[in-house]
Write a protein that holds these residues in place. Structure first.
Motif, PDB file in Angstrom:
ATOM      1  N   PRO A 102       0.833  -1.209   0.000  1.00  0.00           N
ATOM      2  CA  PRO A 102       0.000   0.000   0.000  1.00  0.00           C
ATOM      3  C   PRO A 102       0.866   1.256   0.000  1.00  0.00           C
ATOM      4  CG  PRO A 102      -0.747  -1.564   1.660  1.00  0.00           C
ATOM      5  CD  PRO A 102       0.584  -2.056   1.179  1.00  0.00           C
ATOM      6  N   THR A 104       0.796   5.273   0.791  1.00  0.00           N
ATOM      7  CA  THR A 104       0.057   6.382   1.388  1.00  0.00           C
ATOM      8  C   THR A 104      -0.018   7.543   0.402  1.00  0.00           C
ATOM      9  OG1 THR A 104       2.001   7.444   2.358  1.00  0.00           O
ATOM     10  CG2 THR A 104       0.872   5.762   3.693  1.00  0.00           C
ATOM     11  N   GLN A 236      -5.904  -2.025  -1.105  1.00  0.00           N
ATOM     12  CA  GLN A 236      -4.725  -1.322  -0.607  1.00  0.00           C
ATOM     13  C   GLN A 236      -5.055   0.122  -0.269  1.00  0.00           C
ATOM     14  OE1 GLN A 236      -1.863  -1.865  -3.794  1.00  0.00           O
ATOM     15  NE2 GLN A 236      -0.872  -3.565  -2.737  1.00  0.00           N
ATOM     16  N   GLU A 237      -5.831   0.779  -1.139  1.00  0.00           N
ATOM     17  CA  GLU A 237      -6.161   2.179  -0.901  1.00  0.00           C
ATOM     18  C   GLU A 237      -7.116   2.352   0.273  1.00  0.00           C
ATOM     19  OE1 GLU A 237      -7.121   4.614  -4.237  1.00  0.00           O
ATOM     20  OE2 GLU A 237      -4.978   4.760  -4.637  1.00  0.00           O
ATOM     21  N   ILE A 240      -5.204   2.604   3.474  1.00  0.00           N
ATOM     22  CA  ILE A 240      -4.339   3.748   3.789  1.00  0.00           C
ATOM     23  C   ILE A 240      -5.155   5.018   3.999  1.00  0.00           C
ATOM     24  CG2 ILE A 240      -2.259   2.817   2.704  1.00  0.00           C
ATOM     25  CD1 ILE A 240      -4.228   5.587   0.956  1.00  0.00           C
ATOM     26  N   SER A 244      -3.568   8.183   5.868  1.00  0.00           N
ATOM     27  CA  SER A 244      -3.240   9.318   5.000  1.00  0.00           C
ATOM     28  C   SER A 244      -3.965  10.582   5.429  1.00  0.00           C
ATOM     29  CB  SER A 244      -3.581   8.982   3.546  1.00  0.00           C
ATOM     30  OG  SER A 244      -2.767   7.956   3.041  1.00  0.00           O
TER      31      SER A 244
END
Length: 333
Positions: A102, A104, A236-237, A240, A244
């Motif tokens: 992943p 950020t 993955q997004e 984060i 983030s």
């Protein structure tokens, strides 16, 4: 049917506007990963040295989410003093390489800047972010203030997003949903489910017959959605998002950075009072901002009201022209 592999991604040249599409796709490699950046040039002799507009989509969308505004952007580039309009795919999404880990938003901003330099897409930037893409817009601006001359957020995610318990729970739920999609895709059943309408637009599935998207863009987006590369990148997004946004909040609150007098247009839909308050806070981070309502209120602005985005871009262009930043980007941080 079966699972589609990364090698069967649709031809990018035929995936946006169809016949006579003037876009050029760049695939710069930076730190071992190739990023896809689709650019459209101002074909007039004016404004060849104007800023480049960079568009980043919401999650789990990618560059094709902006197809609805590309024709109007092409038409208005000379008046808006834009030399190019470029639409990015974050890693694993669209035609960009998948990342083994992943990334950020803070790391992505650094990698995007390096990728733009490799591709020769250098200069000043106007940043446009829809939904989660707005976290990128703010993060990039704070990291590289001398590069940015104006920003537009479209019903954008704010830096306080990750501290809201319901959002933290949503990340867990969406991770489970997309893990299920991957399993179904591997068994060859996800496509049939999607075509029944059971997979919502908010999960990245484009329905056929959209008024604002040509068939080629819809088909290409559907084909990319039906890859485990894309589904894995979405997971993955999602994982984060809290980190983030918290890192961005740290920059604003603990470091004390703001957007100073950066020209900023905040286009947002009035979902509820909390959302309005958070959008108002985002706009307050710049002394040179304005808010515009999306009517009727709908988060999926590129799909239901692209004209609102075009109007906001016109307003931002006028703000950059008539009231450019005097403090922002001058090293006074």
């Amino acid at each position: 049917m079966g699972v589609k592999s990364q090698t069967t991604l649709p031809n990018v040249a035929n995936s946006f506007l169809g016949a006579n599409d003037t876009g050029i796709s760049h695939f710069p490699s930076f730190l071992g990963l190739k990023m896809h950046i689709r650019c459209y040039a101002n074909v007039t002799s004016a404004n060849q040295k104007g800023p480049i507009a960079l568009f980043d989509s919401g999650l789990p969308f990618f560059s094709t989410a902006w197809v609805s505004v590309i024709p109007s952007v092409l038409e208005n580039m000379p008046a808006w003093n834009i030399s190019k309009a470029c639409f990015m795919d974050r890693y694993g999404m669209g035609w960009s390489d998948a990342s083994p880990f992943p990334i950020t938003t803070q790391d992505y901003a650094m990698r995007l800047r390096g990728s733009l330099q490799v591709a020769g897409l250098t200069g000043k930037y106007v940043l446009v972010g829809w939904s989660w893409g707005s976290i990128f817009v703010q993060t990039y601006s704070l990291a590289y203030p001398k590069d940015v001359v104006g920003i537009l957020t479209v019903d954008g995610t704010d830096s306080q997003w990750g501290f809201i318990h319901a959002n933290q729970q949503a990340v867990i739920g969406l991770t489970n949903v997309f893990s299920g999609y991957m399993n179904m895709n591997s068994m060859g059943t996800l496509e049939a489910l999607s075509e029944t309408g059971a997979v919502p637009l908010g999960h990245g599935w484009f329905n056929s017959g959209s008024a604002y998207f040509p068939d080629c863009a819809v088909k290409a987006t559907q084909d990319i959605f039906l890859t485990n590369k894309n589904l894995r990148a979405s997971i993955q997004e999602y994982n984060i998002m809290v980190l983030s946004s918290a890192m961005l909040n740290f920059t604003y609150t603990l470091k004390g950075d703001t957007l100073k007098d950066l020209p900023y247009v905040n286009l947002f839909a009035s979902h509820d009072q909390d959302w309005i308050n958070r959008q108002t806070y985002m706009a307050s981070l710049s002394s040179n901002s304005m808010t515009l309502p999306v009517v009727p209120a709908n988060h999926f602005v590129p799909f239901v009201n692209p004209d609102a985005i075009v109007s906001a871009l016109a307003a931002l262009s006028n703000k950059i022209k008539t009231n450019p930043a005097k403090i922002w980007g001058r090293g006074l941080f």
